[in-house]
Design an enzyme around this catalytic site. Structure first.
Site, PDB file in Angstrom:
ATOM      1  CB  CYS A  29      41.239   6.192  10.553  1.00 48.31           C
ATOM      2  SG  CYS A  29      41.953   6.802   9.144  1.00 48.31           S
ATOM      3  CB  CYS A  32      44.500   4.881   9.829  1.00 41.68           C
ATOM      4  SG  CYS A  32      44.429   6.449  10.087  1.00 41.68           S
TER       5      CYS A  32
END
Lengths: 101, 277
Positions: A29, A32
């Site tokens: 991600c 992230c």
């Protein structure tokens, strides 16, 4: 302070006291991965807050327990109680505001 | 991508390309992050008659010429969906899919979306509504997800979700026109033209983004990103240009904005470098 990686075994004990930020994240991600250096700076600036991470790939039970449906999701605990939740990438300022520091 | 660019520019329309060319002319490195150019409003324009020197060009011809000019000038171009911009501590990060790129400055030239959110979309964001297949897809492996594909890259995103084991129900403008996201505490389904489909998540892929969605907290004014005369936004190091900062929504104005934003970003990067010494 260093960032602690949580598992379902040590989660409850780790958030039981004081102010704790938990970042639910995964390696795949992009947002992230950007959150990570921001959390490192937050941890350095706020030693009174413990900063923890949960890899949702390795800890699906924890993700399910807290209803994490998008990542990054950040949970803010005060003395074991969930005080706040933020979905999506959070800046340094927004982290501080959500944690009340 | 490990390299830190002087300017990371989001959008490959006239504003973004103008900012990138300005940066290259001042010896700065520039990366454009862009989704499919054919999704832009300009690409669909049949004639643009008020841009000097190129009478009766189609929007597509102009965009092809702009992007070609950028490439020949050493601007790097990356295909992908920018999802978030954040200060990583001295540098700015722009997340693109499962990766992120870094810039000393960022220019938002992402155009304007006229799409209104679907009923239930904002309410259920973070509760099953997602704009990022690579971020959230894995959380729905083995489960049923609805994909509303309103951008050129949407079929690829849906294919990615399938490849990791999501059970995908795909919708596009050919299948349904009106959508609503269903659910109370969390997403329970999607309504498409009055028919309800159960789903644990709804992924929505549009070509544009709400102006403040890339950078929550950035100052906006009437649906546009607020900028000063130098095209600086309320966030240090972040500049904006083109339709996203306001009307008139014209190529000539976007090029001018991009030029100013590019110059301001270059000056910002130079000041950063001077401060570092």
């Amino acid at each position: 302070m260093a960032v602690t990686h949580l598992t379902k075994e040590n989660f409850d004990a780790s958030v039981a006291s004081g102010k704790v930020v938990v970042d639910f994240w995964a390696t795949w991600c992009g947002p992230c991965r950007m959150q990570s250096p921001i959390l490192d700076q937050f941890a350095a600036a706020h030693p009174e807050v413990s900063v923890c991470k949960v890899d949702v790939d390795e800890q699906p039970e924890l993700a399910a327990r807290f209803g994490v449906m998008n990542i990054p999701t950040l949970l803010f605990f005060v003395d074991g109680k969930l005080a706040n939740k933020a979905v999506g990438l959070q800046s340094l300022d927004r982290l501080a505001a959500a944690m009340g520091v | 991508m490990e390299e830190c660019f002087d300017l990371v520019i989001i959008g490959s329309g006239p504003a973004g390309v103008s900012a990138a060319l300005t940066a290259r002319h001042r010896g700065k490195s520039a990366l454009i992050v862009t989704t499919a150019p054919e999704d832009s409003m300009l690409y669909k324009a049949e004639h643009v008659d008020n841009y000097p020197g190129l009478p009766a060009a189609t929007g597509a011809e102009l965009i092809d010429a702009f992007i070609g000019h950028a490439r020949r000038s050493g601007v790097q171009i990356m295909r992908g969906r920018a999802l978030a911009v954040a200060d990583l501590g001295g540098v700015l990060g722009v997340s693109v899919g499962s990766d992120f790129v870094q810039g000393r400055s960022v220019v938002l030239a992402c155009g304007l979306t006229r799409a209104k959110p679907f009923p239930g979309e904002a309410e259920l964001l973070g509760r099953g509504v997602s704009y990022c297949a690579t971020c959230d897809g894995m959380l729905y492996r083995g489960r049923r997800v609805a994909v509303v594909g309103l951008a050129t890259d949407a079929p690829e995103e849906a294919e990615y979700l399938r490849s990791i084991g999501c059970e995908v129900e795909y919708f596009d403008s050919g299948r349904a026109r009106r959508y609503a996201v269903l659910g109370e505490e969390r997403v329970s389904g999607l309504e498409a033209d009055g028919v309800q489909y159960p789903a644990d998540a709804v992924f929505i892929f549009r070509s544009g983004l709400a102006p403040d969605s890339l950078l929550p907290g950035i100052a906006v004014d009437g649906g546009h990103i607020k900028v000063d005369a130098g095209m600086a936004t309320s966030v240090p190091g972040v500049f904006a240009a083109g339709d996203v900062v306001g009307a008139p929504y014209q190529v000539a104005k976007a090029v001018g904005d991009g030029n100013i934003a590019g110059l301001s970003a270059c000056r910002y990067v130079e000041r950063l470098a001077a401060g570092d010494k």
